[in-house]
Design a protein around this motif. Structure first.
Motif, PDB file in Angstrom:
ATOM      1  N   THR A 106      -5.540  11.320  -3.084  1.00  0.00           N
ATOM      2  CA  THR A 106      -4.357  12.149  -2.856  1.00  0.00           C
ATOM      3  C   THR A 106      -3.140  11.686  -3.648  1.00  0.00           C
ATOM      4  OG1 THR A 106      -3.846  10.817  -0.913  1.00  0.00           O
ATOM      5  CG2 THR A 106      -5.058  12.857  -0.537  1.00  0.00           C
ATOM      6  N   THR A 107      -2.983  10.372  -3.812  1.00  0.00           N
ATOM      7  CA  THR A 107      -1.765   9.896  -4.473  1.00  0.00           C
ATOM      8  C   THR A 107      -2.039   9.191  -5.795  1.00  0.00           C
ATOM      9  OG1 THR A 107      -1.749   7.672  -3.542  1.00  0.00           O
ATOM     10  CG2 THR A 107      -0.830   9.417  -2.181  1.00  0.00           C
ATOM     11  N   GLY A 108      -3.310   8.899  -6.076  1.00  0.00           N
ATOM     12  CA  GLY A 108      -3.617   8.168  -7.292  1.00  0.00           C
ATOM     13  C   GLY A 108      -3.402   6.673  -7.166  1.00  0.00           C
ATOM     14  N   ALA A 109      -3.165   6.194  -5.934  1.00  0.00           N
ATOM     15  CA  ALA A 109      -2.968   4.745  -5.730  1.00  0.00           C
ATOM     16  C   ALA A 109      -4.232   4.012  -6.155  1.00  0.00           C
ATOM     17  CB  ALA A 109      -2.658   4.449  -4.267  1.00  0.00           C
ATOM     18  N   HIS A 110      -4.033   2.951  -6.941  1.00  0.00           N
ATOM     19  CA  HIS A 110      -5.168   2.240  -7.508  1.00  0.00           C
ATOM     20  C   HIS A 110      -6.029   1.593  -6.422  1.00  0.00           C
ATOM     21  CE1 HIS A 110      -7.450   0.375 -10.552  1.00  0.00           C
ATOM     22  NE2 HIS A 110      -6.567   0.666 -11.503  1.00  0.00           N
ATOM     23  N   LEU A 128      -6.350   7.518  -0.337  1.00  0.00           N
ATOM     24  CA  LEU A 128      -5.090   7.284  -1.063  1.00  0.00           C
ATOM     25  C   LEU A 128      -5.293   7.503  -2.556  1.00  0.00           C
ATOM     26  CD1 LEU A 128      -3.469   4.213   0.707  1.00  0.00           C
ATOM     27  CD2 LEU A 128      -2.718   6.595   0.746  1.00  0.00           C
ATOM     28  N   GLY A 182       2.447   6.246  -6.861  1.00  0.00           N
ATOM     29  CA  GLY A 182       1.344   7.026  -7.412  1.00  0.00           C
ATOM     30  C   GLY A 182       1.680   8.515  -7.396  1.00  0.00           C
ATOM     31  N   LEU A 183       2.284   8.954  -6.288  1.00  0.00           N
ATOM     32  CA  LEU A 183       2.676  10.370  -6.155  1.00  0.00           C
ATOM     33  C   LEU A 183       3.719  10.738  -7.197  1.00  0.00           C
ATOM     34  CD1 LEU A 183       2.970  11.187  -2.342  1.00  0.00           C
ATOM     35  CD2 LEU A 183       1.357  12.081  -4.021  1.00  0.00           C
ATOM     36  N   ILE A 235      -5.911  -2.331  -6.064  1.00  0.00           N
ATOM     37  CA  ILE A 235      -4.777  -2.907  -5.319  1.00  0.00           C
ATOM     38  C   ILE A 235      -4.930  -2.639  -3.833  1.00  0.00           C
ATOM     39  CG2 ILE A 235      -2.285  -2.934  -5.018  1.00  0.00           C
ATOM     40  CD1 ILE A 235      -1.864  -2.080  -7.687  1.00  0.00           C
ATOM     41  N   VAL A 236      -5.232  -1.371  -3.502  1.00  0.00           N
ATOM     42  CA  VAL A 236      -5.252  -1.009  -2.080  1.00  0.00           C
ATOM     43  C   VAL A 236      -6.337  -1.799  -1.339  1.00  0.00           C
ATOM     44  CG1 VAL A 236      -5.588   0.866  -0.441  1.00  0.00           C
ATOM     45  CG2 VAL A 236      -4.277   1.274  -2.505  1.00  0.00           C
ATOM     46  N   VAL A 290       2.661   1.583  -3.404  1.00  0.00           N
ATOM     47  CA  VAL A 290       1.725   1.988  -4.454  1.00  0.00           C
ATOM     48  C   VAL A 290       1.368   3.458  -4.297  1.00  0.00           C
ATOM     49  CG1 VAL A 290      -0.614   1.673  -5.320  1.00  0.00           C
ATOM     50  CG2 VAL A 290       0.788  -0.305  -4.840  1.00  0.00           C
ATOM     51  N   ALA A 291       1.204   3.896  -3.052  1.00  0.00           N
ATOM     52  CA  ALA A 291       0.873   5.306  -2.807  1.00  0.00           C
ATOM     53  C   ALA A 291       2.031   6.207  -3.224  1.00  0.00           C
ATOM     54  CB  ALA A 291       0.536   5.513  -1.331  1.00  0.00           C
ATOM     55  N   ILE A 342       0.845  -1.200   0.000  1.00  0.00           N
ATOM     56  CA  ILE A 342       0.000   0.000   0.000  1.00  0.00           C
ATOM     57  C   ILE A 342       0.879   1.247   0.000  1.00  0.00           C
ATOM     58  CG2 ILE A 342      -1.654   1.346   1.352  1.00  0.00           C
ATOM     59  CD1 ILE A 342      -2.843  -1.319   2.303  1.00  0.00           C
ATOM     60  N   MET A 375      -5.210  -5.368  -0.825  1.00  0.00           N
ATOM     61  CA  MET A 375      -4.208  -5.448   0.237  1.00  0.00           C
ATOM     62  C   MET A 375      -4.873  -5.278   1.605  1.00  0.00           C
ATOM     63  SD  MET A 375      -1.430  -6.016  -1.233  1.00  0.00           S
ATOM     64  CE  MET A 375      -1.885  -6.611  -2.829  1.00  0.00           C
TER      65      MET A 375
END
Lengths: 329, 356
Positions: B133-137, B130, A311-312, B140-141, A307-308, A304, B144
């Motif tokens: 703010t970060t574009g985390a998919h 997430l 992503g940034l 996936i998140v 990925v974060a 996590i 997890m």
């Protein structure tokens, strides 16, 4: 890859080797066990990730890897115990994977069913069918044993970890190279990436988008099928209900983590494998006073965070036409 | 009006019939009688008050789980994290349920439900925040977070919140107090009524409020929504928190109304069934209710079907998959029934995957 990233990568790899060496001199058997466990756990994830990668590079999302694993594991186990041959079981597992891949293609490409739904259909039906037809009295015929690769197997540490493995693990490593070359150095790979990024343009230059997607998703299913065979005939040696245990989904994360490249995915798979192996070793030894559940969380929490962060940094990008059905204009 | 309703339900209805028909082939392959099997399935789910209660109890978490996926779909996100959100909701609701003593039911029960809802909201909100703010998919998140929730709830129910009565060695919490137990009205569990109310509320918010409009705008086209001044990040984060809250409520209702406690491993898989329900309902919050009732009925009757006809209960999983397939590929049903094409019928979700 930018030169700077490459430098970082090499530096990281060198650091890892150095750390592994330090641990090895401190406690040989322990380190060997953890690293061997790492490779063992990574193989299944790598196969699943390659399956997902070929689909996504061609523009088709595959969340049905879990179902493909499970169904192939079931068929591989059943055929192996019927014929008494691990080899025939493996072939049958790969065959089942191809069938599952073809089913996904038929739904997602042929019938233009939403790709997420098509994958979900695979997952649920695999769980249902394998449980429905599961024969509790079926007895396994064991599993593949390690093959030593000549003098390489006698190398300290590396010998046991990489050169004294069962056959499907070697096959997976070979496939990683093959898929890499095919995706990035062949005409097929170029066309595959084209239909995933801009199917319209690919069509204009004469590529049959739907046919290539059909072909790729089916072939990719064969890789997941090999994963199922690996699970039933090399890693575990038997079949049990829902034995894929979410690793098809994990493979999806490994694939995205590894930027949809075979080597990247293998690195990610090794990372997951490492934490899994570490967790097993912790539980076995009881050396540390950390509850096993918290060690178990580690790989997922780290993913996590990674990925974060990536992503940034904006380094993750999906193929442009991912998830969209293509209508010939 | 009635004509359009007929058109809307024609495909799902036909899909159910087709699924059951293929089920007949599977039953025959086991040398069992399809008539006996299906009769037992229906009697086991609707035959008497007990059967009805079972069906409604099975349907309740499915409604919540289905809503958790459907609401996220409306904002163009795929929530595979229903399982984890449900687990944390279940364990925290149970903790408040057994941990506090001497409260009247009007305070204790809502408090336990709210605890589950908040836990689920945090779990879903992490993925949404997430993403924003970060574009985390989020795919996936949430996957997890499912694994993290599994480990966390295992640990909680095996260590600090473990049931130490008698010789218990299982990872489970003590039974919740009576004042935190969800009652049943005749054959109707109150949790089911709550689920229906929540489903209607979701529909109202999505279809009749400004917030709902913004959610749907983000789902349709994220860039256009951004351009028209909608705070896309906030909508995505809050929608995922709401989705998590819904799944958390589902877990809370399981702990407080069905199991009477949290036990590790009991609710495994329940969260994933929400995906099937949401897809069957075509991501419509109101459609989630009949979809959950149908699946709940089959699950309630499966053990009777096994007992009376000797058919493995997993048959219903296969039938569910078939129904989902026919709903998703209406082209087959239209071809068999010679129905006219209707563009609104095709369900599209995958497009949201490619946006980032």
């Amino acid at each position: 890859m930018k030169p700077r990233q490459k430098q970082l990568l090499y530096a990281g790899a060198a650091l890892l080797i150095f750390v592994a060496w330090m641990f090895y001199t401190a406690d040989g058997p322990q380190t060997t066990a953890v690293l061997a466990g790492t490779v063992r756990a990574a193989t299944l994830l790598a196969l699943g990730a390659m399956c997902g990668m070929i689909g996504e590079r061609s523009g088709v999302v595959n969340i049905g890897i879990e179902g493909q694993f499970l169904m192939s594991a079931f068929v591989a186990f059943t055929i192996a115990s019927m014929t008494g041959s691990l080899f025939l079981g493996t072939i049958a597992g790969v065959g089942m994977g191809l069938v599952m891949g073809w089913l996904l293609a038929a739904m997602a490409v042929g019938l233009k069913v939403d790709q997420i739904i098509a994958g979900t259909v695979l997952n649920i039906s695999a769980l249902g069918l394998t449980s429905f037809f599961y024969d509790r009295s079926a007895v396994g015929i064991g599993k593949y044993t390690n093959i030593d690769l000549g003098p390489l197997a006698d190398l300290p540490l590396l010998g046991t970890v990489f050169f004294s493995r069962p056959p499907l693990t070697y096959l997976t490593m070979a496939l990683l190279v093959l898929v890499h070359v095919a995706l990035f150095r062949s005409v097929w790979g170029m066309r595959t990436r084209a239909i995933g990024e801009h199917p319209g343009a690919a069509d204009t230059v004469g590529i049959d988008v739907l046919r290539l997607r059909y072909f790729n998703v089916t072939i990719a299913g064969g890789l997941a099928g090999l994963g199922g065979s690996y699970l039933a005939l090399e890693a575990v040696g038997t079949f049990s209900r829902a034995m894929s245990g979410g690793r098809g989904f994990l493979a999806l994360a490994v694939m995205i983590f590894g930027r949809r490249t075979p080597f990247g995915a293998y690195a990610a798979a090794l990372f997951f494998g490492f934490t899994t192996a570490l967790q097993n070793q912790f539980q076995l030894n009881n050396t540390f006073d950390i509850p096993p559940q918290f060690v178990g969380m580690l790989p997922f929490v780290v993913t996590i965070i990674v990925v974060a962060i990536s992503g940034l940094m904006g380094s993750m990008r999906d193929p442009a036409a991912l998830g969209q059905t293509y209508e010939k204009g | 009006m009635s004509r359009s309703i007929l058109r809307t339900i024609a495909i799902p209805l036909a899909a159910v019939v087709f699924g059951l028909l293929i089920g007949v082939v599977l039953i025959l392959s086991q040398n069992a009688s399809p008539a006996t099997a299906y009769t037992a399935l229906v009697v086991g789910g609707l035959g008497d008050a007990d059967a009805l209660l079972r069906t409604l109890q099975k349907a309740t978490p499915l409604i919540f789980g289905g809503l958790a996926v459907a609401v996220a779909f409306k904002a163009g996100m795929f929530n595979i994290g229903g399982q984890g959100q449900l687990l944390v909701g279940a364990v925290f609701a149970a903790a408040v349920g057994f941990g506090i003593d001497g409260l009247p039911m009007v305070i204790h029960l809502p408090a336990a439900l709210v605890a589950g809802a908040i836990a689920g909201a945090i779990w879903g909100g992490i993925a949404g925040a997430l993403k924003a703010t970060t574009g985390a998919h989020e795919v996936i998140v949430t996957i997890m977070l499912n694994f993290v929730a599994g480990n966390l709830t295992d640990w909680l129910s095996a260590n600090p919140w473990k049931d130490n009565s008698g010789n218990n060695i299982v990872a489970r919490t003590p039974l919740v107090e009576d004042s935190a137990t969800i009652p049943t009205l005749g054959a109707v569990p109150v949790g089911f009524l709550l689920a229906v109310v929540v489903a209607v509320a979701c529909w109202l918010v999505l279809e009749r409020t400004t917030y709902g409009f913004e959610v749907r705008s983000v789902g349709h086209n994220r860039n256009a929504a951004q351009y028209s001044g909608i705070k896309v990040g906030w909508i995505m984060a809050s929608t995922m928190a709401v989705a998590g809250m819904l799944a958390g409520l589902g877990g809370a209702v399981e702990s407080l109304g069905v199991d009477g406690r949290f036990e590790a491993g009991v609710n495994v898989g329940l969260g994933f069934e929400g995906i099937t329900i949401a897809l069957l309902a075509r991501a419509n919050p109101l459609g989630v209710i009949p979809a959950a009732l149908l699946v709940g009925l089959m699950e309630a009757g499966a053990s009777r079907m096994q007992f009376k006809a000797g058919v493995a209960p997993e048959l219903i999983d296969v039938i569910q998959a078939l129904i989902l397939f026919f709903v998703a590929a209406p082209i087959i049903i239209r071809w068999v029934l010679r129905m006219r094409e209707d563009n609104s019928e095709q369900l599209r979700l995958g497009a949201g995957w490619g946006q980032s």
